[in-house]
Scaffold this active site. Sequence first.
Site, short mmCIF file in Angstrom:
data_model
loop_
_atom_site.label_atom_id
_atom_site.label_comp_id
_atom_site.label_asym_id
_atom_site.label_seq_id
_atom_site.Cartn_x
_atom_site.Cartn_y
_atom_site.Cartn_z
N HIS A 19 0.82 -1.21 0.00
CA HIS A 19 0.00 0.00 0.00
C HIS A 19 0.86 1.27 0.00
CE1 HIS A 19 -4.19 0.72 -0.18
NE2 HIS A 19 -4.47 0.90 1.08
N ASN A 66 -7.18 6.19 3.76
CA ASN A 66 -8.60 6.45 3.51
C ASN A 66 -8.98 7.92 3.60
OD1 ASN A 66 -8.58 3.70 3.36
ND2 ASN A 66 -9.97 3.36 5.06
N ASP A 91 -0.74 2.33 -5.34
CA ASP A 91 -0.74 0.90 -5.61
C ASP A 91 -2.02 0.50 -6.35
OD1 ASP A 91 -2.00 1.60 -2.99
OD2 ASP A 91 -2.54 -0.51 -2.99
N ASN A 112 -9.38 3.27 -1.78
CA ASN A 112 -9.99 4.23 -0.85
C ASN A 112 -9.28 5.57 -0.83
OD1 ASN A 112 -12.13 2.57 -0.08
ND2 ASN A 112 -10.88 1.54 1.45
#
Length: 193
Positions: A19, A66, A91, A112
């Site tokens: 991530h 997020n 990513d 997100n």
Amino acid sequence: MKLVVGLGNPGERYAGTRHNIGFEVVQHLATVSGIALKKNGHQAIYGTGRLAGDDLTLLLPQTFMNLSGASVGSACKSLGVEPGDLVVVHDDIDLDFGVLKIRVGGGHGGHNGIRHIREVLGTGEFVRVKVGVGRPVAGNDVSAHVLSRFATAERSNLAAVVNGTVDCIRLILERGVLEAMNAFNNRNFTEPL
């Protein structure tokens, strides 16, 4: 002013995870461009400099993935950056590890961080540099996959992926997104040319 944002999660716990590939790419871009990422603001760590004759800000949001839009929105507003001058590196699980894809606009694809940036900016018409991190094995949890570290075989190619993505971003900034798309879309940096 151009703004290049690397998406990731702050803190040692997330360093080196799939991530956080956006963080790694923008940190390397900062190093090769001589831009120190030492300023704090916009809920981020950032640095400013010049590249290809343009003012450039490199930004690493510290909001957790997020909520990336809070940081990106603040920086865009403060710096007067239009969506067309924003490049977001992140990513992508729908691309094999090491494959690059450049896109302008489009949906969030379940990411997100991108979802929140689109919500805050009110548009998706910014440049996205998507770095493939591979899909989890069937039946495995997606969030566990993106928060995992790269496998040993992947790590041996990680420098090539990061360097290639930096070259892609530099081409976007220097010659424009269309030329970069022609040179880099669907390029796999784990394979020799």
